[in-house]
Write a protein that holds these residues in place. Sequence first.
Motif, PDB file in Angstrom:
ATOM      1  N   UNK A  76       0.850  -1.177   0.000  1.00 26.24           N
ATOM      2  CA  UNK A  76       0.000   0.000   0.000  1.00 26.24           C
ATOM      3  C   UNK A  76       0.892   1.236   0.000  1.00 26.24           C
ATOM      4  N   UNK A  77       0.266   2.402  -0.206  1.00 25.20           N
ATOM      5  CA  UNK A  77       0.989   3.676  -0.214  1.00 25.20           C
ATOM      6  C   UNK A  77       0.649   4.428   1.057  1.00 25.20           C
ATOM      7  N   UNK A  78       1.674   4.870   1.752  1.00 24.54           N
ATOM      8  CA  UNK A  78       1.486   5.642   2.978  1.00 24.54           C
ATOM      9  C   UNK A  78       1.027   7.053   2.592  1.00 24.54           C
ATOM     10  N   UNK A  79      -0.248   7.333   2.803  1.00 21.78           N
ATOM     11  CA  UNK A  79      -0.805   8.632   2.415  1.00 21.78           C
ATOM     12  C   UNK A  79      -0.127   9.799   3.131  1.00 21.78           C
ATOM     13  N   UNK A  80       0.240   9.601   4.396  1.00 19.71           N
ATOM     14  CA  UNK A  80       0.836  10.700   5.144  1.00 19.71           C
ATOM     15  C   UNK A  80       2.158  11.136   4.535  1.00 19.71           C
ATOM     16  N   UNK A  81       2.870  10.189   3.935  1.00 24.13           N
ATOM     17  CA  UNK A  81       4.140  10.521   3.280  1.00 24.13           C
ATOM     18  C   UNK A  81       3.926  10.980   1.848  1.00 24.13           C
ATOM     19  N   UNK A  82       2.916  10.413   1.189  1.00 20.39           N
ATOM     20  CA  UNK A  82       2.704  10.677  -0.233  1.00 20.39           C
ATOM     21  C   UNK A  82       2.018  12.013  -0.490  1.00 20.39           C
ATOM     22  N   UNK A  83       1.016  12.353   0.311  1.00 22.40           N
ATOM     23  CA  UNK A  83       0.226  13.548   0.041  1.00 22.40           C
ATOM     24  C   UNK A  83       0.895  14.792   0.599  1.00 22.40           C
ATOM     25  N   UNK A  84       0.745  15.888  -0.137  1.00 25.47           N
ATOM     26  CA  UNK A  84       1.304  17.164   0.299  1.00 25.47           C
ATOM     27  C   UNK A  84       0.502  17.707   1.483  1.00 25.47           C
ATOM     28  N   UNK A  85       1.159  18.361   2.410  1.00 26.82           N
ATOM     29  CA  UNK A  85       0.412  18.962   3.530  1.00 26.82           C
ATOM     30  C   UNK A  85      -0.420  20.139   3.046  1.00 26.82           C
ATOM     31  N   UNK A  86      -1.402  20.505   3.845  1.00 27.13           N
ATOM     32  CA  UNK A  86      -2.218  21.669   3.507  1.00 27.13           C
ATOM     33  C   UNK A  86      -1.352  22.918   3.459  1.00 27.13           C
ATOM     34  N   UNK A  87      -1.629  23.765   2.492  1.00 27.50           N
ATOM     35  CA  UNK A  87      -0.889  25.006   2.346  1.00 27.50           C
ATOM     36  C   UNK A  87      -1.465  26.068   3.268  1.00 27.50           C
ATOM     37  N   UNK A  88      -0.595  26.737   3.977  1.00 31.15           N
ATOM     38  CA  UNK A  88      -1.006  27.823   4.858  1.00 31.15           C
ATOM     39  C   UNK A  88      -0.657  29.133   4.161  1.00 31.15           C
ATOM     40  N   UNK A  89      -1.559  29.576   3.291  1.00 31.15           N
ATOM     41  CA  UNK A  89      -1.292  30.748   2.465  1.00 31.15           C
ATOM     42  C   UNK A  89      -1.918  32.001   3.070  1.00 31.15           C
ATOM     43  N   UNK A  90      -1.206  33.096   2.938  1.00 30.98           N
ATOM     44  CA  UNK A  90      -1.764  34.383   3.343  1.00 30.98           C
ATOM     45  C   UNK A  90      -2.612  34.935   2.211  1.00 30.98           C
ATOM     46  N   UNK A  91      -3.329  36.009   2.505  1.00 29.47           N
ATOM     47  CA  UNK A  91      -4.158  36.651   1.477  1.00 29.47           C
ATOM     48  C   UNK A  91      -3.300  37.129   0.308  1.00 29.47           C
ATOM     49  N   UNK A  92      -2.139  37.711   0.624  1.00 27.39           N
ATOM     50  CA  UNK A  92      -1.275  38.217  -0.432  1.00 27.39           C
ATOM     51  C   UNK A  92      -0.740  37.091  -1.301  1.00 27.39           C
ATOM     52  N   UNK A  93      -0.413  35.945  -0.701  1.00 22.74           N
ATOM     53  CA  UNK A  93       0.094  34.810  -1.469  1.00 22.74           C
ATOM     54  C   UNK A  93      -0.987  34.245  -2.382  1.00 22.74           C
ATOM     55  N   UNK A  94      -2.211  34.162  -1.881  1.00 27.56           N
ATOM     56  CA  UNK A  94      -3.314  33.683  -2.710  1.00 27.56           C
ATOM     57  C   UNK A  94      -3.557  34.653  -3.870  1.00 27.56           C
TER      58      UNK A  94
END
Length: 329
Positions: A76-94
């Motif tokens: 199986x594939x370890x999702x915690x390692x495979x998937x990117x973490x949530x992005x913590x973007x500011x308003x300016x970055x978005x």
Amino acid sequence: MSATIKVERLVNLTVALLEARRPLTFAEIRRRTGYYSQGDAESARRMFERDKDDLRKLGVPIITRDVAFGDDVGYLIDRRTYELPDLDLTRDEVAALSLAVGMAGVEGMRLTWARLAARSPDPVALPAPAVRVLIAADAVESLADPIVYRSTVAFTYRAQTGEPARRTVDPYAVAQRRGAWYLVGHDRDRDALRTFRLDRIEGDVDVVGEAGSFTEPPKFDLAEALQRPEADLVTLTLEVDPASRWAVEARGGERSSSGVDPAQPAGPETFVVHAFDPERDLGWLLGLVPAVRVVKPPEVVGRVVDALTRIRDGHASGESAAGPTGGTR
């Protein structure tokens, strides 16, 4: 084997291992994916092992686990390692990402903007403003075919005096020297070998001759043609404020013993900069104004004053000023 088929197989294998709630045995993977169905079990197993190794090389974390109540192993594939973490973007970055997406095209834009906004704690308003970027044609690219196929070209060229003139040239080569790009070729109007700075070419480069319309001289030496007399380079005397001393020193500037008051070390100092190219390096000098002031030579003082005047006039008239050697369009 078709590369497309292999890519499809790797993608489907990845999806199957991601969706698995528990480790899958090789037999279960065969049933779920429909692949590895060769009659020869060893051949099927070897294909699976190659695919598994290829995915791991691509960074897909396939892990192996023992299967309960059996001798087989599961994958199986370890999702915690495979998937990117949530992005913590500011308003300016978005907002910056939305601008970049808007420049890329218009298809599916609202959905993309919505996804970007959802990543921000302070969502930006949708839709994003329309963006349009105009990019001038690259002179190097426009000269590639004429050089290869030996076709005569014509273009408007701005000489050192600032006056534009139409030139007809047999292009021999394009090369870079001292941070600037040059076209070397035979100037038909002057019947002589000439070198042209590409950043002085205004507008399009037009092909005016058929392929094979000229022949490069057998003794043509590009390196020799690019050699410019040292008289083109000058020595600057500058008056430099403390905040900009590092920039002048990084450019090779040397403190002058004259004009320095030891009792006031925080005041302006006189620097000398050797081998200054009035064409290529003028932009660097303008970027340091007003903390750096040109004392001599007079011709560089005049160039700086002229460039700053054009910038001022361009802003006053609501137009955008071009580069320091490009004038206002």
